[in-house]
Design an enzyme around this catalytic site. Sequence first.
Site, PDB file in Angstrom:
ATOM      1  CG  HIS A 295      -7.598  -1.270   2.141  1.00 41.92           C
ATOM      2  ND1 HIS A 295      -7.258  -0.001   1.720  1.00 41.92           N
ATOM      3  CD2 HIS A 295      -6.508  -2.048   1.919  1.00 41.92           C
ATOM      4  CE1 HIS A 295      -6.014  -0.007   1.266  1.00 41.92           C
ATOM      5  NE2 HIS A 295      -5.531  -1.235   1.385  1.00 41.92           N
TER       6      HIS A 295
ATOM      7  CG  HIS B  77      -5.207  -3.449  -2.807  1.00 41.94           C
ATOM      8  ND1 HIS B  77      -4.014  -4.149  -2.830  1.00 41.94           N
ATOM      9  CD2 HIS B  77      -5.177  -2.708  -1.659  1.00 41.94           C
ATOM     10  CE1 HIS B  77      -3.311  -3.856  -1.744  1.00 41.94           C
ATOM     11  NE2 HIS B  77      -3.989  -2.977  -1.021  1.00 41.94           N
TER      12      HIS B  77
ATOM     13  CD  GLU C  13      -3.152   0.232  -2.729  1.00 44.34           C
ATOM     14  OE1 GLU C  13      -4.146   0.392  -1.980  1.00 44.34           O
ATOM     15  OE2 GLU C  13      -2.044  -0.167  -2.312  1.00 44.34           O
TER      16      GLU C  13
END
Length: 396
Positions: free
Chosen positions: A150, A224, A361
């Site tokens: 991420h 997220h 996501e």
Amino acid sequence: MNLVKRCIYGISILSLASMNVQCKGEKKTEAGEETALEANATDSVSIAKSVYGKTDKGVQIDQYTLKNHNGMEVDIITFGGRISTLKVPNKAGKSEEVVIGFNSLEQYMKDNPFFGALIGRYGNRIAKGKFTLDGKEYSLAINNAPNALHGGPQGFHNVVWTAEEAKGGDSASLKLKYVSKDMEEGYPGNLTVYVTYTLNKDNALDVLYEATTDKKTVVNLTQHAYFNLSGDFSKPILDHEIMIDADKLVPVDATLIPTGQLTDVTNTPFDFRKPKLVGAAIEAKDEQLKRGLGYDHCWVLNNQDKGERLVASAYHAGSGRLLEVYSDQPGIQFYSGNFLDGTLPMKNGGTYAHRTGFCLETQHYPDSPNQKDFPTTVLSPGENYKTKTTFKFSVK
């Protein structure tokens, strides 16, 4: 005679003045009515700004609250571009919180599993934190050993975004901006990113991602948020029905990096082409489930050439809430909150326990920069990165 003329003249002047005042009054009333109508139209979705807190470096963090007349409310903070609150009505018309969040900036600044955050530069994992572009190898920050996850420890979830609000008609928008400097977290190029959240009158939240770069780089942005449509975060999400329009899965190795193969979901716990309870097969004896400790995988979405389309949904029978996800992306990561462990505080007391929230996501596949057969995530100078996802809420 002169006196009579003067009287007549004076009466005429008074009459004209009276008419003029009356006309002006009518115009004023009409203008007032138009303003009221315009205000009503604009107010069908509103946006308001407030101070949320200050970082440990003294930087002010703002919160923007978007509301519509249907009882939907979204709070977004400029720290990480996070959705900190999302309230939608249940089948009885009661609006309740449906995303995991904290009560304070201090909690968001502590280590947490990306609650409500914007993710970049690269959503999901990159193997061993390395990739090669035009013959040059780049090394990224490792924050999910042995991989990069991420965007790294100081990814887009931990930066302060600038904000610009816009209102008009039946929607309200918040446009966030962040400039990621060349080699930030190991990624090449100065990347200018815009993310626009738009709340509509029909309980749809659009998320538009845009980016440009001055040097070839890789980009994979996502959102997220952790959802629990029951409105009760003390309960697990195993009773939610999930639909994912995907015939194939991106299987992963023991470190959750794609093997490079794409496998058919037929006759596996990963077949969500028809709505299925999360808990129906999450404990099945399956190597992929074992590796993810549940669902923590990317699905290969169908109809990738069709642009934005319905790609997934979630339904909670008890509340009647239905979440539909529309996107133009090739993949979606469904995560069943397997790493929530009861250590993080809920807003109203208690802690977020195992599997009390799930994520959907929309994104490109994990580790795409190292997988030549996956859709490319390379962005070059002169190109515009642009992708849109919509989270639409209703009841049934």
